[in-house]
Enzyme design. Structure first.
Site, PDB file in Angstrom:
ATOM      1  N   GLY A 123       0.571  -2.337   2.758  1.00 58.05           N
ATOM      2  CA  GLY A 123       0.883  -3.076   1.537  1.00 58.05           C
ATOM      3  C   GLY A 123       2.246  -2.738   0.965  1.00 58.05           C
ATOM      4  O   GLY A 123       2.744  -3.428   0.079  1.00 58.05           O
TER       5      GLY A 123
ATOM      6  N   ASP B 176       3.539  -3.583  -6.208  1.00 60.82           N
ATOM      7  CA  ASP B 176       4.967  -3.930  -6.106  1.00 60.82           C
ATOM      8  C   ASP B 176       5.575  -3.610  -4.741  1.00 60.82           C
ATOM      9  O   ASP B 176       6.748  -3.908  -4.494  1.00 60.82           O
ATOM     10  CB  ASP B 176       5.768  -3.231  -7.222  1.00 60.82           C
ATOM     11  CG  ASP B 176       5.627  -1.715  -7.170  1.00 60.82           C
ATOM     12  OD1 ASP B 176       5.056  -1.192  -6.189  1.00 60.82           O
ATOM     13  OD2 ASP B 176       6.096  -1.049  -8.113  1.00 60.82           O
ATOM     14  N   GLY B 177       4.785  -2.989  -3.858  1.00 60.01           N
ATOM     15  CA  GLY B 177       5.304  -2.686  -2.522  1.00 60.01           C
ATOM     16  C   GLY B 177       6.324  -1.562  -2.505  1.00 60.01           C
ATOM     17  O   GLY B 177       7.004  -1.359  -1.503  1.00 60.01           O
TER      18      GLY B 177
ATOM     19  N   ASP C 142      -8.782   4.816   6.278  1.00 56.91           N
ATOM     20  CA  ASP C 142      -7.468   4.216   6.571  1.00 56.91           C
ATOM     21  C   ASP C 142      -6.360   5.269   6.563  1.00 56.91           C
ATOM     22  O   ASP C 142      -5.217   4.941   6.879  1.00 56.91           O
ATOM     23  CB  ASP C 142      -7.146   3.094   5.580  1.00 56.91           C
ATOM     24  CG  ASP C 142      -7.254   3.547   4.134  1.00 56.91           C
ATOM     25  OD1 ASP C 142      -8.349   3.955   3.724  1.00 56.91           O
ATOM     26  OD2 ASP C 142      -6.236   3.513   3.422  1.00 56.91           O
TER      27      ASP C 142
ATOM     28  N   ASP D 187       0.339  10.453   5.498  1.00 53.23           N
ATOM     29  CA  ASP D 187       0.174   9.744   4.232  1.00 53.23           C
ATOM     30  C   ASP D 187      -0.146  10.702   3.081  1.00 53.23           C
ATOM     31  O   ASP D 187      -1.295  10.896   2.706  1.00 53.23           O
ATOM     32  CB  ASP D 187      -0.891   8.637   4.344  1.00 53.23           C
ATOM     33  CG  ASP D 187      -0.604   7.533   3.329  1.00 53.23           C
ATOM     34  OD1 ASP D 187       0.411   7.632   2.608  1.00 53.23           O
ATOM     35  OD2 ASP D 187      -1.397   6.576   3.240  1.00 53.23           O
TER      36      ASP D 187
HETATM   37  P1  AMP Z   1      -2.651   4.599   0.156  1.00 56.07           P
HETATM   38  O1  AMP Z   1      -3.451   5.077  -0.994  1.00 56.07           O
HETATM   39  O2  AMP Z   1      -1.164   4.854   0.024  1.00 56.07           O
HETATM   40  O3  AMP Z   1      -3.181   5.046   1.474  1.00 56.07           O
HETATM   41  O4  AMP Z   1      -2.758   3.020   0.108  1.00 56.07           O
HETATM   42  C1  AMP Z   1      -3.969   2.309   0.099  1.00 56.07           C
HETATM   43  C2  AMP Z   1      -3.674   0.835   0.185  1.00 56.07           C
HETATM   44  O5  AMP Z   1      -2.965   0.385  -0.978  1.00 56.07           O
HETATM   45  C3  AMP Z   1      -2.810   0.433   1.362  1.00 56.07           C
HETATM   46  O6  AMP Z   1      -3.214  -0.851   1.756  1.00 56.07           O
HETATM   47  C4  AMP Z   1      -1.438   0.442   0.747  1.00 56.07           C
HETATM   48  O7  AMP Z   1      -0.520  -0.281   1.506  1.00 56.07           O
HETATM   49  C5  AMP Z   1      -1.705  -0.175  -0.618  1.00 56.07           C
HETATM   50  N1  AMP Z   1      -0.715   0.198  -1.638  1.00 56.07           N
HETATM   51  C6  AMP Z   1      -0.569   1.407  -2.219  1.00 56.07           C
HETATM   52  N2  AMP Z   1       0.424   1.380  -3.134  1.00 56.07           N
HETATM   53  C7  AMP Z   1       0.939   0.128  -3.142  1.00 56.07           C
HETATM   54  C8  AMP Z   1       1.986  -0.528  -3.862  1.00 56.07           C
HETATM   55  N3  AMP Z   1       2.727   0.100  -4.776  1.00 56.07           N
HETATM   56  N4  AMP Z   1       2.215  -1.833  -3.584  1.00 56.07           N
HETATM   57  C9  AMP Z   1       1.482  -2.476  -2.669  1.00 56.07           C
HETATM   58  N5  AMP Z   1       0.485  -1.939  -1.967  1.00 56.07           N
HETATM   59  C10 AMP Z   1       0.207  -0.645  -2.190  1.00 56.07           C
HETATM   60 MG    MG Z   2      -2.663   5.175   3.308  1.00 58.27          MG
END
Ligand code: AMP
Ligand code: MG
Length: 491
Positions: free
Chosen positions: A110, A143-144, A273, A283
């Site tokens: 994301g 916001d990616g 994930d 991560d």
């Molecule tokens: P994570 O907690 O970083 O492992 O992310 C869990 C999910 O949320 C994944 O699909 C990420 O790509 C998405 N994600 C986390 N933060 C953001 C963000 N700021 N914008 C878009 N997607 C996000």
């Molecule tokens: Mg992750």
């Protein structure tokens, strides 16, 4: 970069002399994952950023990729890993996952993508993955982006773990990108960055879970063949290769959990994930190194029930491996998977015991003596609530060879907890006394080698961040990285 057959060559705009001489753009990128076809990813573009300031470069990783750091300028990093406009397409990987026990079919990259894949000097294939590079079909309203603080926390974690001998992704670059971000868990607005990391693979347990959700046995088998071909090639010709792969993944994941536990690391978000199909740690979000030995320590403020606490990590890894059996069972007999999972406990205990005994100064030790020493040590650590890392450093500093002859000479590595100290001293003495003379000389040396002076505790990270946040002073950050790279050096 990945260039897919039939895709327009978007890179020509940058085909200047400079990019032709950029060693990072000239790496021999291998389009392995993209060759699987677009059932596994979406094609995405990166966000343009208003600014590009290189804040970290992973020169050690450059060497692994066959590049001499002296030939790679900061401007090369910025061009390759900060200015993505007009390049690509890149691959947002599709995956699902169990998050805090709930199935989430709306995940996927994301805020990152697979930038490319490249061989290391070791012959292994490495992913270059971004974090904070813009939105994708999986951003779900996010916001990616990545905060600068989040990026530097990942850099610090990966450097610390790598140099402690934990199998981890590495950070290749961190570039500050000049945007203002709003986050619930950081004073906002806060600064932005884009990270590029190398990892053995960004294929997760959740990549397979998605294929089961879609009832795609064919895609599961194809992905398994890919995983074995690239990451478990020693099984490629075996008729039982799927079962053998799973069993090795179980063993490797158990080893990774043992590594985390011994160095006192809490990953904090062990959703499926975030579990790598290569059993590599990656991560880094709200992670923390433990301060005192507290199995209940929970690092993520949103982990209300302590699901991913420090002490739960081996159990959670095992549960995640069990969950992975569901998608794999489309292709692998369930009895083979069950037999594979059964190796977890022995692998975990073996690796954890060996690592902890090394921290106590021992190599080979009678298994009974080793088990009782480890047990007495954990009871003592828990009772004393002294610093986990301080305990081992104090032991290294105090150790004397005469301890082997004189139990009374053994001093306490932690204050208080007298009732737990006595059995620990007894177990330590019995272990020392069991060693042959020549071996006992190596105890002091091992104590120094396996116990770091510098530990990435939260106050150290906050001090680094405060200097950057308040004065844009990066000296503490670079000093800390220098010390994490030499964990056994006092200065
Ligand atoms: P994570 O907690 O970083 O492992 O992310 C869990 C999910 O949320 C994944 O699909 C990420 O790509 C998405 N994600 C986390 N933060 C953001 C963000 N700021 N914008 C878009 N997607 C996000
Ligand atoms: Mg992750």
């Amino acid at each position: 970069m990945l260039r897919l057959d039939g895709e327009p060559d978007l890179e020509c705009a940058l085909d200047t002399d400079a990019s032709a001489h950029n060693p990072l753009l000239q790496l021999d990128y291998e389009p392995a994952f993209s060759a699987l076809g677009n059932d596994y990813y979406d094609l995405v573009a990166a966000a343009p950023f208003p600014e590009h300031r290189l804040r970290f470069r992973g020169d050690g990783v450059l060497r692994l990729l066959g590049l001499d750091p002296a030939t790679v300028g900061d401007e090369h990093f910025i061009e390759a890993f900060g200015r993505f406009e007009g390049r690509g397409p890149f691959l947002a990987m599709r995956y699902h996952g169990y998050q805090f026990g709930e199935y989430n079919p709306h995940l996927g990259d994301g805020r990152g993508f697979l930038y490319g894949q490249v061989r290391g000097l070791d012959g292994e294939l490495y992913d270059l993955g971004t974090k904070g590079s813009g939105t994708t079909p999986y951003s779900r309203g996010g916001d990616g982006r990545l905060t600068l603080k989040g990026g530097l926390r990942e850099v610090l974690a990966s450097e610390a773990l790598h140099h402690l001998g934990v199998r981890t992704s590495r950070s290749l670059s961190l570039i500050e990108t000049g945007e203002a971000l709003w986050r619930g868990d950081e004073p906002s607005p806060t600064r932005s960055a884009v990270l590029v990391r190398t990892s053995r693979s960004h294929i997760r347990f959740g990549t397979f879970e998605r294929l089961h959700y879609l009832k795609r046995k064919d895609l599961t088998q194809k992905l398994l063949d890919y995983v074995i071909a690239y990451y478990y090639p020693h099984y490629a010709a075996e008729p039982e290769r799927y079962a053998l792969f799973y069993r090795e993944l179980v063993g490797r994941t158990a080893e990774l959990a043992a590594q985390w536990m011994a160095v006192g690391f809490t990953h904090a978000v062990l959703n499926t994930d975030n579990m790598s199909i290569c059993a590599e740690s990656f991560d880094y979000g709200p992670y923390a190194f433990i301060d005192t030995f507290d199995p209940g320590f929970t690092a993520a403020y949103f982990d209300h029930y302590g699901r991913y606490s420090y002490g739960n990590q081996p159990l959670i890894c095992r549960l995640n491996l069990e969950a992975l059996q569901i998608p794999l069972a489309m292709v692998v007999p369930a009895s083979d998977l069950e037999a594979g999972l059964a190796v977890f406990d022995a692998h975990y205990t073996g690796h954890y015991t060996a690592r902890m005994l090394a921290k106590l100064g021992f190599g080979a030790l009678d298994p009974g003596l080793g088990a009782s020493l480890l047990n007495a040590t954990l009871l003592y650590l828990e009772a004393a609530q002294a610093g986990y890392h301080d305990f081992f450093r104090a032991l290294a500093a105090a150790f004397e060879r005469r301890w082997r002859e004189d139990q009374g000479a053994i001093v306490a590595p932690a204050a208080g907890a007298q009732e737990a100290f006595e059995p620990w001293r007894d177990a330590y003495f019995r272990a020392l006394a069991s060693l042959p003379e020549a071996e006992s000389e190596r105890v002091g040396e091992r104590l120094h080698r396996h116990n770091p002076f510098t530990v990435l505790l939260r106050p150290a990270i906050e001090a680094v961040w405060a200097a950057i946040d308040q004065d844009d002073d990066w000296q503490l950050f670079h000093d800390l990285i220098g010390r994490l790279r030499r964990p056994n050096s006092a200065s």
